[in-house]
Design a protein around this motif. Structure first.
Motif, mmCIF file in Angstrom:
data_model
loop_
_atom_site.group_PDB
_atom_site.id
_atom_site.type_symbol
_atom_site.label_atom_id
_atom_site.label_comp_id
_atom_site.label_asym_id
_atom_site.label_seq_id
_atom_site.Cartn_x
_atom_site.Cartn_y
_atom_site.Cartn_z
ATOM 1 N N ASP A 1 25.830 -0.991 33.008
ATOM 2 C CA ASP A 1 25.027 -0.298 33.157
ATOM 3 C C ASP A 1 24.164 0.201 34.433
ATOM 4 O OD1 ASP A 1 24.164 2.916 31.841
ATOM 5 O OD2 ASP A 1 22.266 1.510 30.899
ATOM 6 N N THR A 2 23.004 -1.187 34.572
ATOM 7 C CA THR A 2 21.887 -0.762 34.918
ATOM 8 C C THR A 2 22.576 -0.690 36.083
ATOM 9 O OG1 THR A 2 21.150 -2.817 33.675
ATOM 10 C CG2 THR A 2 19.876 -2.519 35.891
ATOM 11 N N ILE A 3 23.195 -1.672 37.337
ATOM 12 C CA ILE A 3 24.749 -1.536 38.150
ATOM 13 C C ILE A 3 24.292 0.069 38.131
ATOM 14 C CG2 ILE A 3 25.860 -1.823 40.013
ATOM 15 C CD1 ILE A 3 25.445 -4.790 38.765
ATOM 16 N N LEU A 4 25.057 0.925 37.275
ATOM 17 C CA LEU A 4 25.768 2.252 37.419
ATOM 18 C C LEU A 4 24.355 3.231 37.847
ATOM 19 C CD1 LEU A 4 28.773 2.678 34.937
ATOM 20 C CD2 LEU A 4 28.635 2.517 37.464
ATOM 21 N N ARG A 5 23.391 2.902 37.145
ATOM 22 C CA ARG A 5 22.273 4.151 37.367
ATOM 23 C C ARG A 5 21.778 3.646 38.227
ATOM 24 N NH1 ARG A 5 16.917 2.010 35.401
ATOM 25 N NH2 ARG A 5 17.998 0.153 34.196
ATOM 26 N N PHE A 6 21.419 2.107 38.714
ATOM 27 C CA PHE A 6 20.808 2.206 39.702
ATOM 28 C C PHE A 6 21.349 3.079 41.398
ATOM 29 C CE2 PHE A 6 20.350 -0.083 44.392
ATOM 30 C CZ PHE A 6 19.591 -0.401 44.482
ATOM 31 N N GLY A 7 22.500 2.975 41.331
ATOM 32 C CA GLY A 7 24.087 3.377 42.183
ATOM 33 C C GLY A 7 23.628 4.941 42.521
ATOM 34 N N VAL A 8 23.723 5.506 41.197
ATOM 35 C CA VAL A 8 23.374 6.950 40.810
ATOM 36 C C VAL A 8 22.401 7.886 41.516
ATOM 37 C CG1 VAL A 8 23.653 8.892 38.995
ATOM 38 C CG2 VAL A 8 24.639 7.391 39.525
ATOM 39 N N GLN A 9 21.497 7.136 40.787
ATOM 40 C CA GLN A 9 20.238 7.479 41.500
ATOM 41 C C GLN A 9 19.307 7.333 42.940
ATOM 42 O OE1 GLN A 9 16.916 4.338 39.505
ATOM 43 N NE2 GLN A 9 16.981 6.039 37.988
ATOM 44 N N LEU A 10 20.787 6.150 44.056
ATOM 45 C CA LEU A 10 20.765 5.804 45.121
ATOM 46 C C LEU A 10 21.284 7.025 46.260
ATOM 47 C CD1 LEU A 10 19.780 4.087 47.350
ATOM 48 C CD2 LEU A 10 21.740 3.008 46.685
ATOM 49 N N ILE A 11 23.012 7.489 44.843
ATOM 50 C CA ILE A 11 23.413 8.287 45.670
ATOM 51 C C ILE A 11 22.485 10.429 45.425
ATOM 52 C CG2 ILE A 11 25.518 10.054 44.989
ATOM 53 C CD1 ILE A 11 26.761 8.221 44.464
ATOM 54 N N LEU A 12 21.943 9.968 44.305
ATOM 55 C CA LEU A 12 21.187 11.346 44.217
ATOM 56 C C LEU A 12 19.348 11.474 44.700
ATOM 57 C CD1 LEU A 12 22.264 12.288 40.422
ATOM 58 C CD2 LEU A 12 23.430 13.233 42.730
ATOM 59 N N GLY A 13 19.873 10.491 45.165
ATOM 60 C CA GLY A 13 17.923 10.214 46.220
ATOM 61 C C GLY A 13 17.232 10.642 44.694
ATOM 62 N N LEU A 14 16.743 9.770 43.463
ATOM 63 C CA LEU A 14 15.948 10.144 43.174
ATOM 64 C C LEU A 14 15.122 8.596 43.141
ATOM 65 C CD1 LEU A 14 17.806 11.712 39.734
ATOM 66 C CD2 LEU A 14 16.294 13.293 41.677
ATOM 67 N N GLY A 15 16.103 8.031 43.719
ATOM 68 C CA GLY A 15 15.472 6.117 43.727
ATOM 69 C C GLY A 15 13.939 6.014 44.240
ATOM 70 N N SER A 16 12.474 6.116 44.347
ATOM 71 C CA SER A 16 11.799 5.840 44.970
ATOM 72 C C SER A 16 11.468 4.952 45.459
ATOM 73 C CB SER A 16 10.554 5.990 44.169
ATOM 74 O OG SER A 16 10.448 7.678 43.712
#
Length: 65
Positions: free
Chosen positions: A50-65
């Protein structure tokens, strides 16, 4: 189905219960420990995925800071 009196029913239940091979205390404790261990392993696995997928989705959507 034939009607059976309560006394006869309990006698039959007692006979069938005597045929059961009950696990020893050691077998019960080991099995219980294995169930808890496998539950913990599964929880950790899904947490990591779940943590890996969340990080991946945030990275793809540009939400990761």
């Amino acid at each position: 189905m034939a009607k059976v009196s309560p006394i006869e029913f309990f006698r039959q239940v007692r006979q069938e219960t005597a045929k059961v091979t009950w696990p020893s205390r050691k077998e019960t404790l080991i099995t219980t420990a294995m169930v808890f261990l496998m539950g913990l392993v599964a929880a950790l696995f899904f947490f990591v995925v779940d943590t890996i997928l969340r990080f991946g989705v945030q990275l793809i959507l540009g939400l990761g800071s």
